[in-house]
Design a protein around this motif. Structure first.
Motif, PDB file in Angstrom:
ATOM      1  N   ALA A 174       0.810  -1.073  -0.133  1.00  0.00           N
ATOM      2  CA  ALA A 174      -0.114  -0.130  -0.010  1.00  0.00           C
ATOM      3  C   ALA A 174       0.732   1.266   0.078  1.00  0.00           C
ATOM      4  O   ALA A 174       0.656   2.245  -0.650  1.00  0.00           O
ATOM      5  CB  ALA A 174      -0.878  -0.017   1.441  1.00  0.00           C
ATOM      6  N   ASN A 179       2.528   1.506  -3.380  1.00  0.00           N
ATOM      7  CA  ASN A 179       1.683   2.129  -4.479  1.00  0.00           C
ATOM      8  C   ASN A 179       1.384   3.451  -4.087  1.00  0.00           C
ATOM      9  O   ASN A 179       1.229   4.456  -5.447  1.00  0.00           O
ATOM     10  CB  ASN A 179       0.201   1.370  -4.445  1.00  0.00           C
ATOM     11  N   GLN A 180       0.950   4.068  -2.959  1.00  0.00           N
ATOM     12  CA  GLN A 180       0.990   5.429  -2.734  1.00  0.00           C
ATOM     13  C   GLN A 180       2.206   6.361  -3.359  1.00  0.00           C
ATOM     14  O   GLN A 180       1.910   7.284  -3.722  1.00  0.00           O
ATOM     15  CB  GLN A 180       0.556   5.740  -1.171  1.00  0.00           C
ATOM     16  N   CYS A 181       3.325   5.903  -2.873  1.00  0.00           N
ATOM     17  CA  CYS A 181       4.303   6.556  -3.465  1.00  0.00           C
ATOM     18  C   CYS A 181       4.368   6.800  -4.863  1.00  0.00           C
ATOM     19  O   CYS A 181       4.786   7.830  -5.397  1.00  0.00           O
ATOM     20  CB  CYS A 181       5.394   6.028  -2.960  1.00  0.00           C
ATOM     21  N   ILE A 231       1.787   6.515  -6.911  1.00  0.00           N
ATOM     22  CA  ILE A 231       0.545   7.466  -7.362  1.00  0.00           C
ATOM     23  C   ILE A 231       1.245   8.858  -7.071  1.00  0.00           C
ATOM     24  O   ILE A 231       0.734   9.794  -8.147  1.00  0.00           O
ATOM     25  CB  ILE A 231      -0.596   7.243  -6.398  1.00  0.00           C
ATOM     26  N   GLU A 232       1.717   9.211  -5.987  1.00  0.00           N
ATOM     27  CA  GLU A 232       2.110  10.741  -5.604  1.00  0.00           C
ATOM     28  C   GLU A 232       2.977  11.214  -6.796  1.00  0.00           C
ATOM     29  O   GLU A 232       3.260  12.505  -7.130  1.00  0.00           O
ATOM     30  CB  GLU A 232       2.513  10.644  -4.378  1.00  0.00           C
TER      31      GLU A 232
END
Length: 779
Positions: free
Chosen positions: A215, A218-220, A222-223
């Motif tokens: 998670a 993925n967030q890294c 996405i940003e």
């Protein structure tokens, strides 16, 4: 990286393409991802080594042989020695995977299931077992993290210049992470049994943390703008093969070896094995939510394969009924069948009450009753909801038969409540959701009484009372729950009387122990005084024995009667010192001093002997004369004369009174030469509360005893048995050593929880594991 079916590029071309793909836009992002992964894995891998000592120590505690215990203890040290190398190798392998990924050199590791039959013949047994460990933990992570893994693979593909990944080519995927740990362990000289412990801890600490890591990754990404709008559409195998759950430390301890995955959708049956412990999600605290979760898990098991056995090894009720039936039995038909079974049980109870009632036998009998009284048995089956209730009650009673806290006699008696309690559950689901349900309270009360008072030295009336309650339920229960209330009141009244007897017996044992402990404390003080007097003095045997065997007792009585701060105590100690001094060669001044104090010394010796009792007037006079003769012989330099003086010693009344406890006051019993582990255990023991239960012994020779009292004077612990009688006195140092050696262990407090609560929580955990859903939400 090249796609499947296309010829690979030369390595130099791959390197340049990858470099152009990540530079300059993705270079810093790739390093951020690498740092995030390395820090996360380092933290959780450290958790493996933090827990390994405690895990191996627990396994050593439960080891069935000295050889096995030594294996666990020896490998504690070996793992500490190998830890730096394992961690370094592991992190290097993860970093290498990441680097190879961007240069197109990363290849997915071979998995056990890809080997054909001929290859498997060549695989060593240990290699196969390790491969199976990897396969199991990887399969579980793939199932539970399918969505974040799919998204991560797509984003890493974008990061890698569009070269597509399969799931095992992901440098951060579960296959690569687990395989890196195996490669790190490969050079270490650790037995397979120990490696399985490490794999189990790695699964718990590292693999269980991957969902949150994915998670975060993925967030890294996405940003950083890498596929921010990606939707989940992973194409996975809709029916992945079931694999055995990872081996827990309890499997390692019992010597069980993980088996290959079954080709069937359900695990193989273990009809005689107890339900295994599970380390997964904590069961819901709300009883209604817990029952709903249990029903969902049983329903999932039934939908996957109704013919598969349940986790306790028994057959599901659904597997006993015709699968192609179009009708279901009514609730009335089910209750009528159970009533017939209960009446039959009542007729045969006297012969059957001393044998446990197997769960499978009851289910088969119920199915036979239903079919025998049905006009169309091939068209009828038990409804799913009612089949789940039957299975749940069966697992409850199977838990009772497996419960190590209960004596076998109690298990056998309680097992005969299965039929009436199944009737209760089918009519009233509150049995599972209400703690104050009368039938639940009665079952809990009888089980708790069995735990507390049903040991080897059990009160004979308890077993008879439990059998009487079971007989009443089987003979009298139809539908009125008030029967359970009345039986509970009567049983509780009996247990209250029994408890009073046990507590009274225990109080008397504690009072007696306190009195004996006071004697032991006084004796320790007296022995210390005598030891100081005898130190570095070669005394004639008459004086040496008199001080050690007789005057030590006199000191004890003076200490008890007058106290350590009294002038009487100080004078008694002075008499001991003067007598020891008089038995050594003296100079002229010393002989004159001895002559001056002899009358007072003899007078005090006489008073001390009279205080002891056991000496008649003539015996005292002869003993004092011999002591004076010995003094003259020593000062006259005639040691042979002194050694011939050997008057008969009167047996120590105090020694007789203390019997075996006298040894507990000796310096050897209070030796402080403990290992660091034993010292830590000793510190923990000093914090224990009275009422803590211990288990002593090894193998089948086990005895449960309760800590009833601790002496701050002598550091002795007193234990009582189930009947409240004193069973053992153990000095702190000895108890710490026994715990270190696995000969003593604290019984977990979980056994104090009500039986039904413990059973439902255990069934929940096992069903979570059995269905492969360890991390799903409660509801």
């Amino acid at each position: 990286m090249s796609n499947q079916g296309q010829p690979p590029h030369p390595p130099s071309t791959l390197h340049s393409l990858a470099s152009r793909g990540i530079q300059p836009h993705f270079g810093e992002l790739a390093q951020r991802c690498r740092k995030l992964v390395m820090n996360n894995l380092a933290e959780h891998l450290g958790g493996v080594f933090i827990q390994v000592d405690d895990t191996l120590f627990t396994l050593a505690d439960k080891a069935e042989s000295n050889q096995l215990q030594s294996l666990f203890f020896d490998n504690m040290r070996e793992i500490r020695k190998q830890r730096p190398q394992i961690e370094r190798s592991y992190h290097q392998q993860i970093a290498r995977n990441f680097s190879d990924f961007f240069t197109g050199q990363l290849k997915p590791p071979a998995r056990a299931e890809t080997l054909d039959a001929e290859q498997l013949v060549l695989v060593q047994n240990e290699d196969y077992e390790e491969s199976l460990q990897i396969t199991n933990m990887v399969s579980r992570v793939k199932a539970s993290c399918a969505q974040p893994l799919f998204a991560l693979e797509q984003r890493l593909t974008q990061l890698n210049n569009g070269h597509k990944l399969d799931e095992d080519s992901n440098p951060f995927g579960p296959q690569m992470i687990a395989q890196a740990f195996r490669l790190a362990l490969a050079p270490c000289p650790l037995p397979l049994r120990i490696k399985i412990v490490l794999y189990t801890l790695f699964d718990t600490q590292v693999m269980d943390s991957l969902e949150s890591l994915y998670a975060a990754l993925n967030q890294c990404l996405i940003e950083a703008g890498v596929l921010p709008e990606l939707k989940y559409s992973a194409q996975r195998n809709a029916n992945p093969p079931r694999t055995a759950a990872p081996a827990s430390p309890s499997h390692v301890e019992s010597g069980a070896t993980p088996r290959p995955p079954s080709p069937q959708p359900s695990p193989p049956a273990h009809a005689t094995a107890p339900m295994p412990p599970y380390r997964g999600e904590v069961p819901p605290s709300d009883p209604v939510e817990l029952l709903g979760s249990l029903a969902a898990l049983l329903g999932e098991h039934r939908r996957r394969d109704g013919d598969a056995t349940l986790p306790d090894g028994t057959r599901s009720m659904a597997s006993l009924t015709p699968q192609n039936a179009t009708r279901t039995y009514s609730a009335r038909e089910l209750l009528d069948a159970l009533n017939r079974m209960q009446r039959q049980s009542a007729q045969e109870l006297a012969q059957q009450l001393h044998q446990p009632q197997p769960v499978d036998d009851l289910k088969e009998a119920l199915q036979q009753q239903l079919q025998a009284h049905s006009l169309l048995p091939a068209e009828h089956r038990v409804a799913d909801q009612e089949a789940d209730v039957i299975d749940l009650v069966g697992m409850l009673f199977d838990f009772i038969l497996d419960d190590d806290n209960l004596p076998d006699s109690c298990k056998t008696t309680l097992s005969h409540l299965h039929t009436p309690y199944l009737k209760v559950a089918l009519q009233d689901k509150a049995l599972f959701t209400q703690h104050h349900h009368p039938a639940r309270r009665l079952l809990n009360a009888m089980a708790q009484a069995g735990v507390l008072y049903g040991g080897e030295n059990e009160e004979s009336g308890l077993q008879a009372k439990m059998q009487w309650v079971v007989e009443r339920v089987i003979h009298d229960f139809a539908a009125d729950l008030q029967l359970f209330d009345s039986l509970l009141d009567e049983f509780n009244a009996y247990v209250a009387t029994l408890r009073h007897k046990v507590e009274l017996r225990e109080r008397r044992a504690v009072q007696a122990a306190k009195g004996r402990d006071k004697l032991l404390g006084a004796r320790q003080r007296a022995l210390a005084v005598i030891a100081a007097c005898l130190n570095n003095r070669a005394l004639p045997s008459i004086i040496h024995n008199f001080l050690e065997l007789t005057w030590a007792d006199a000191l004890v009585f003076v200490w008890l009667r007058h106290g350590e701060d009294s002038p009487e105590w100080r004078r008694a100690c002075e008499v001991a010192e003067q007598l020891a001094w008089s038995g050594t060669p003296l100079d002229e001044a010393g002989r004159e001093r001895l002559q001056a104090l002899r009358i007072a010394l003899l007078d005090d010796l006489r008073k001390g002997l009279e205080l002891l009792g056991g000496y008649h007037e003539d015996g005292i006079r002869r003993l004092l004369q011999d002591l004076v003769a010995c003094q003259h012989a020593v000062q006259g330099k005639q040691p042979q004369v002194a050694e011939r003086l050997k008057p008969a010693q009167v047996e120590s009344q105090l020694g007789t009174l203390l019997s075996e406890d006298g040894a507990l006051a000796s310096p050897t019993a209070r030796d402080t030469g403990l290992s660091p582990r034993a010292q830590a255990l000793a510190r923990e023991l000093q914090q224990l509360e009275f009422g803590t239960w211990f288990e002593f012994g090894s193998g089948e020779q086990l005895q449960a005893l309760k800590l009833s009292w601790f002496s701050p004077t002598t550091d002795n612990y007193m234990f009582v048995d189930h009947s409240g009688q004193r069973a053992a006195i153990k000095p702190l140092q000895q108890l710490a050593r026994e715990m270190e050696q696995g000969l003593a262990r604290i019984i977990p407090t979980e056994r104090d929880a009500p039986l039904v609560d413990r059973a439902l929580n255990t069934i929940y955990r096992v069903l979570q594991r059995f269905t492969g859903r360890p991390h799903e939400p409660h509801a």
